[in-house]
Scaffold this motif. Structure first.
Motif, PDB file in Angstrom:
ATOM      1  N   PRO A   1       2.017  13.085  -6.002  1.00 45.93           N
ATOM      2  CA  PRO A   1       0.591  13.429  -6.033  1.00 45.93           C
ATOM      3  C   PRO A   1       0.263  14.606  -6.953  1.00 45.93           C
ATOM      4  O   PRO A   1      -0.902  14.959  -7.095  1.00 45.93           O
ATOM      5  CB  PRO A   1       0.290  13.769  -4.572  1.00 45.93           C
TER       6      PRO A   1
ATOM      7  N   CYS B   1      -1.490  12.421 -10.719  1.00 41.44           N
ATOM      8  CA  CYS B   1      -2.239  11.248 -10.275  1.00 41.44           C
ATOM      9  C   CYS B   1      -2.638  10.360 -11.446  1.00 41.44           C
ATOM     10  O   CYS B   1      -2.810  10.827 -12.556  1.00 41.44           O
ATOM     11  CB  CYS B   1      -3.476  11.690  -9.516  1.00 41.44           C
ATOM     12  N   VAL B   2      -2.774   9.081 -11.149  1.00 41.00           N
ATOM     13  CA  VAL B   2      -3.059   8.099 -12.193  1.00 41.00           C
ATOM     14  C   VAL B   2      -4.382   7.387 -11.901  1.00 41.00           C
ATOM     15  O   VAL B   2      -4.637   7.004 -10.760  1.00 41.00           O
ATOM     16  CB  VAL B   2      -1.928   7.044 -12.276  1.00 41.00           C
TER      17      VAL B   2
ATOM     18  N   LEU C   1      -8.104  -0.101  -6.065  1.00 47.45           N
ATOM     19  CA  LEU C   1      -8.539   0.404  -4.753  1.00 47.45           C
ATOM     20  C   LEU C   1      -7.982  -0.525  -3.685  1.00 47.45           C
ATOM     21  O   LEU C   1      -7.801  -1.717  -3.923  1.00 47.45           O
ATOM     22  CB  LEU C   1     -10.064   0.421  -4.684  1.00 47.45           C
TER      23      LEU C   1
ATOM     24  N   GLU D   1     -12.645   5.756   2.949  1.00 51.03           N
ATOM     25  CA  GLU D   1     -11.254   5.642   3.410  1.00 51.03           C
ATOM     26  C   GLU D   1     -10.288   5.615   2.231  1.00 51.03           C
ATOM     27  O   GLU D   1      -9.182   6.154   2.304  1.00 51.03           O
ATOM     28  CB  GLU D   1     -11.072   4.391   4.272  1.00 51.03           C
TER      29      GLU D   1
ATOM     30  N   PHE E   1      -7.333   8.409   1.489  1.00 48.87           N
ATOM     31  CA  PHE E   1      -5.975   7.872   1.646  1.00 48.87           C
ATOM     32  C   PHE E   1      -4.882   8.897   1.343  1.00 48.87           C
ATOM     33  O   PHE E   1      -3.976   9.115   2.140  1.00 48.87           O
ATOM     34  CB  PHE E   1      -5.790   6.643   0.748  1.00 48.87           C
TER      35      PHE E   1
ATOM     36  N   ARG F   1     -10.696   9.551  -5.715  1.00 46.09           N
ATOM     37  CA  ARG F   1      -9.544   9.544  -4.818  1.00 46.09           C
ATOM     38  C   ARG F   1      -8.351  10.315  -5.398  1.00 46.09           C
ATOM     39  O   ARG F   1      -7.426  10.668  -4.659  1.00 46.09           O
ATOM     40  CB  ARG F   1      -9.132   8.115  -4.457  1.00 46.09           C
ATOM     41  N   VAL F   2      -8.344  10.536  -6.731  1.00 47.08           N
ATOM     42  CA  VAL F   2      -7.264  11.354  -7.290  1.00 47.08           C
ATOM     43  C   VAL F   2      -7.700  12.806  -7.466  1.00 47.08           C
ATOM     44  O   VAL F   2      -6.918  13.721  -7.235  1.00 47.08           O
ATOM     45  CB  VAL F   2      -6.708  10.770  -8.603  1.00 47.08           C
TER      46      VAL F   2
ATOM     47  N   LEU G   1      -7.155  15.098  -4.557  1.00 48.98           N
ATOM     48  CA  LEU G   1      -5.792  15.573  -4.281  1.00 48.98           C
ATOM     49  C   LEU G   1      -5.446  16.819  -5.092  1.00 48.98           C
ATOM     50  O   LEU G   1      -4.361  17.378  -4.934  1.00 48.98           O
ATOM     51  CB  LEU G   1      -4.772  14.468  -4.604  1.00 48.98           C
TER      52      LEU G   1
ATOM     53  N   LEU H   1      -1.098  -1.859  -6.628  1.00 53.04           N
ATOM     54  CA  LEU H   1      -1.474  -1.231  -5.359  1.00 53.04           C
ATOM     55  C   LEU H   1      -0.319  -0.377  -4.836  1.00 53.04           C
ATOM     56  O   LEU H   1      -0.515   0.717  -4.305  1.00 53.04           O
ATOM     57  CB  LEU H   1      -1.840  -2.283  -4.306  1.00 53.04           C
TER      58      LEU H   1
ATOM     59  N   ALA I   1      -0.238   2.668  -6.952  1.00 48.39           N
ATOM     60  CA  ALA I   1      -1.330   3.566  -6.567  1.00 48.39           C
ATOM     61  C   ALA I   1      -0.937   4.351  -5.318  1.00 48.39           C
ATOM     62  O   ALA I   1      -1.150   5.564  -5.245  1.00 48.39           O
ATOM     63  CB  ALA I   1      -2.607   2.771  -6.322  1.00 48.39           C
TER      64      ALA I   1
ATOM     65  N   ALA J   1       2.108   5.035  -4.349  1.00 45.89           N
ATOM     66  CA  ALA J   1       3.201   5.961  -4.687  1.00 45.89           C
ATOM     67  C   ALA J   1       2.679   7.207  -5.401  1.00 45.89           C
ATOM     68  O   ALA J   1       3.108   8.319  -5.110  1.00 45.89           O
ATOM     69  CB  ALA J   1       4.234   5.239  -5.564  1.00 45.89           C
ATOM     70  N   MET J   2       1.717   7.013  -6.319  1.00 42.37           N
ATOM     71  CA  MET J   2       1.247   8.184  -7.068  1.00 42.37           C
ATOM     72  C   MET J   2       0.388   9.103  -6.201  1.00 42.37           C
ATOM     73  O   MET J   2       0.196  10.262  -6.520  1.00 42.37           O
ATOM     74  CB  MET J   2       0.514   7.770  -8.345  1.00 42.37           C
ATOM     75  N   MET J   3      -0.097   8.596  -5.061  1.00 32.76           N
ATOM     76  CA  MET J   3      -0.822   9.478  -4.146  1.00 32.76           C
ATOM     77  C   MET J   3       0.124  10.094  -3.122  1.00 32.76           C
ATOM     78  O   MET J   3      -0.308  10.655  -2.115  1.00 32.76           O
ATOM     79  CB  MET J   3      -1.956   8.724  -3.464  1.00 32.76           C
ATOM     80  N   GLY J   4       1.411   9.953  -3.367  1.00 33.38           N
ATOM     81  CA  GLY J   4       2.393  10.629  -2.534  1.00 33.38           C
ATOM     82  C   GLY J   4       2.792   9.863  -1.292  1.00 33.38           C
ATOM     83  O   GLY J   4       3.298  10.445  -0.332  1.00 33.38           O
TER      84      GLY J   4
ATOM     85  N   ARG K   1       5.336   5.259   5.101  1.00 35.36           N
ATOM     86  CA  ARG K   1       3.880   5.090   5.138  1.00 35.36           C
ATOM     87  C   ARG K   1       3.455   3.950   4.216  1.00 35.36           C
ATOM     88  O   ARG K   1       2.547   3.182   4.534  1.00 35.36           O
ATOM     89  CB  ARG K   1       3.178   6.384   4.737  1.00 35.36           C
TER      90      ARG K   1
ATOM     91  N   LYS L   1      -7.541  -3.150  10.242  1.00 30.81           N
ATOM     92  CA  LYS L   1      -8.680  -3.184   9.329  1.00 30.81           C
ATOM     93  C   LYS L   1      -8.502  -4.305   8.325  1.00 30.81           C
ATOM     94  O   LYS L   1      -9.436  -4.980   7.941  1.00 30.81           O
ATOM     95  CB  LYS L   1      -8.751  -1.868   8.549  1.00 30.81           C
TER      96      LYS L   1
ATOM     97  N   ARG M   1     -11.263  -7.066   7.668  1.00 29.03           N
ATOM     98  CA  ARG M   1     -12.044  -7.054   6.425  1.00 29.03           C
ATOM     99  C   ARG M   1     -11.508  -8.036   5.398  1.00 29.03           C
ATOM    100  O   ARG M   1     -11.664  -7.835   4.208  1.00 29.03           O
ATOM    101  CB  ARG M   1     -12.023  -5.639   5.850  1.00 29.03           C
TER     102      ARG M   1
END
Lengths: 263, 271
Positions: free
Chosen positions: A92, A95-96, A103, A111, A115, A163-164, A167, B168, B171, B173-176, B181, B265, B269
């Motif tokens: 993190p 970020c990309v 999404l 949400e 995330f 969203r990035v 962070l 996805l 995405a 992974a790059m948000m940690g 998780r 969810k 959805r």
């Protein structure tokens, strides 16, 4: 202050000022025993708060380079450091924002923005407050309960951005993020990005094949040649913001980039 | 203008509500006509009214007042328990194994030959050996249900995990997002449409194999009632049993979908 101390201070300043360094990054693979280079000895650095654009034609290895910087793939040679630490995997701190819609379709706008915050330590506010703050920054607070499939392409890219940014990454890596948007939306997103980057003093690496886009947002442009992909020229854009395509200096920059790309 | 619109909407809603019941109603009508007109004799096809009467006795009458009277609750709960146990085992093994096989090539290579070989063996051929190993009753039935439900759950979980958009995962992974998780916050929801299909197919086939397991001479359960009735020539009870299994099976499917929607969810959805 004695000279040795001053030297140390300078050194430390220099260290914090450089956010990302790529040193001799190369990517090779063999096809039927023939060695083929995608990237060859790519070296550059990015300073704190700087917006660096990597410009090159399709197939020059821009996306591969960005994937290496993000830690998704490892280079065959060379290394990348972020704030002095060698990177080995995604995280993190880098970020990309992708070109495609990435999404999570099962999460609402807010949400999705929340995330990466789940489990993040050291927050001074609640997750909801922080998410709402960043949704307001990208102008989507009213759409926070929508699902990604119910909003437009431009709005999706705003959510990707929120969203990035939420962070607070050391560096933001953007891979032709606005390429699939129409002209007007693309200009809006460029303006929004520049405004947010200045407000948050966000360091950015922005990959694009669009020369005008690069000139309008970059502090510094790295021009990438093809076969193998390597950086041939670095160009600092001193122009004040906001910039207009009609300005005379624009043409000068454009000429220089085109010459470098197709010489 | 607004009024006509609403009227149109109501009409549409009405058609929408009626649509699923047209074919069952036609089916019952045809049944009624065929049995009442004497095209088929009652010992082959009793008429619907007889079957309803039988069902009433089977479900509501005082136990012991007539053959099969009041046994429904006991039979249905026994059958449900068998389905639930067998299905749960299939989920517990099939879901993680399927998702792992979809993501990790080595695991897929390790298991796929064996599992697909096993899948080629018809479930019914397991019955004799299951009876030898596990005896007659609960254990054999649960074994057959678990075995049969495993394959659709495993295969669909694998397909779901495999088709997930790799961006996805990047995405996440790059948000940690770490491995753990990532599994339940990205992989599982991303594969949910396929997982849901697998679970529903698995539950459906569970009922088929439940009846197979109960046909072997167990004293209770909906399948056992049907087999019992054949011995004494009560076709009305056979038909009633088939209809009750259809109803209970359909309800268990609706319950499964409702449970998934309530819990996830990604299921709620789904586009």
């Amino acid at each position: 202050m004695t000279p040795p101390e001053a030297g140390k201070m300078e050194q430390r300043d220099a260290l914090t000022a450089t956010v990302l360094e790529a040193m001799g990054v190369s990517m090779h693979f063999s096809v039927n025993g023939v060695r083929k280079g995608v990237l060859d000895d790519v070296t550059f650095s990015v300073g704190q708060g700087e917006c660096t654009c990597i410009v090159g034609q399709s197939g020059c290895g821009k996306t591969t380079l960005l994937n290496i910087l993000a830690g998704f793939i490892a280079p065959t040679a060379g290394l990348v450091r972020v704030r002095g630490r060698r990177i080995t995997k995604p995280g993190p701190d880098r970020c990309v924002v992708f070109q495609e819609d990435t999404l999570f379709p099962w999460l609402t706008v807010s949400e999705n923005v929340a995330f990466g915050l789940t489990g993040k330590k050291g927050l001074t506010e609640t997750i909801e407050e922080r998410v709402n703050h960043f949704l307001a920054l990208v102008g989507l607070l009213d759409f926070r309960h929508y699902l990604p499939r119910d909003i437009s392409g431009g709005m999706k890219q705003r959510v990707e951005l929120a969203r990035v940014l939420v962070l607070d990454p050391h560096i933001l890596l953007m891979d032709e993020p606005f390429a699939s948007l129409d002209y007007r939306t693309r200009r809006e997103m460029q303006d929004l990005l520049i405004a947010l980057a200045q407000e948050l003093s966000q360091t950015i690496i922005f990959v694009t094949h669009d020369v005008d886009e690069a000139i309008s947002i970059a502090d510094k442009i790295e021009i990438m040649a093809i076969n193998p992909g390597t950086i041939t020229e670095e160009l600092h854009i001193g122009q004040e913001r906001p910039r207009r395509v009609t300005e005379a200096s624009y043409g000068v920059y454009r000429d220089r980039i085109y010459r470098a790309l197709w010489s | 203008m607004k009024g006509t619109n609403t009227g149109k909407g109501d009409k549409k809603g009405l058609v929408h509500g009626i649509l699923p019941w047209i074919i069952p109603a036609a089916f019952v009508c045809a049944w009624f006509v065929i049995s009442r007109a004497g095209i088929l004799p009652p010992y082959l096809l009793p008429d619907p009214v007889t079957v309803i009467g039988t069902a009433h006795i089977y479900i509501f009458a005082e136990p012991g007042s007539a053959p099969y009277a009041g046994r429904f609750l006991q039979d249905a709960s026994t059958s449900l328990l068998r389905v639930f146990l067998g299905f749960s085992i299939a989920v517990a093994v099939g879901l993680p194994l399927g998702i792992l096989s979809g993501r990790v090539a080595e695991i897929n290579r390790l298991f796929s030959t064996f599992i697909n070989g096993l899948r080629a063996v018809p479930g019914i051929t397991w019955l004799p050996i299951a009876m030898v190993w596990l005896g007659i009753g609960m254990r054999t039935t649960v074994f057959l249900v678990a075995l049969a439900a495993f394959f659709p759950i495993y295969l669909n979980a694998m397909a779901g995990a495999r088709q997930i958009n790799p961006l996805l995962l990047r995405a996440g992974a790059m948000m940690g997002t770490g491995r753990i998780r990532g599994s339940y916050a990205v992989l599982l929801p991303g594969a949910m449409p396929h997982i849901m299909t697998g679970l529903r197919l698995g539950l459906g086939i569970s009922w088929a194999y439940l009846v197979l397991g109960e046909l072997t001479g167990v004293p209770d359960g909906l399948g056992a009632v049907i087999m019992d009735a054949r011995m004494i020539g009560r076709v009305d009870i056979i038909i009633m049993g088939m209809i009750l299994i259809a109803i209970v099976g359909k309800m268990s499917d609706a319950l499964l979908v409702a449970f998934l929607r309530l819990s996830f969810k990604s299921a709620r959805r789904m586009p």
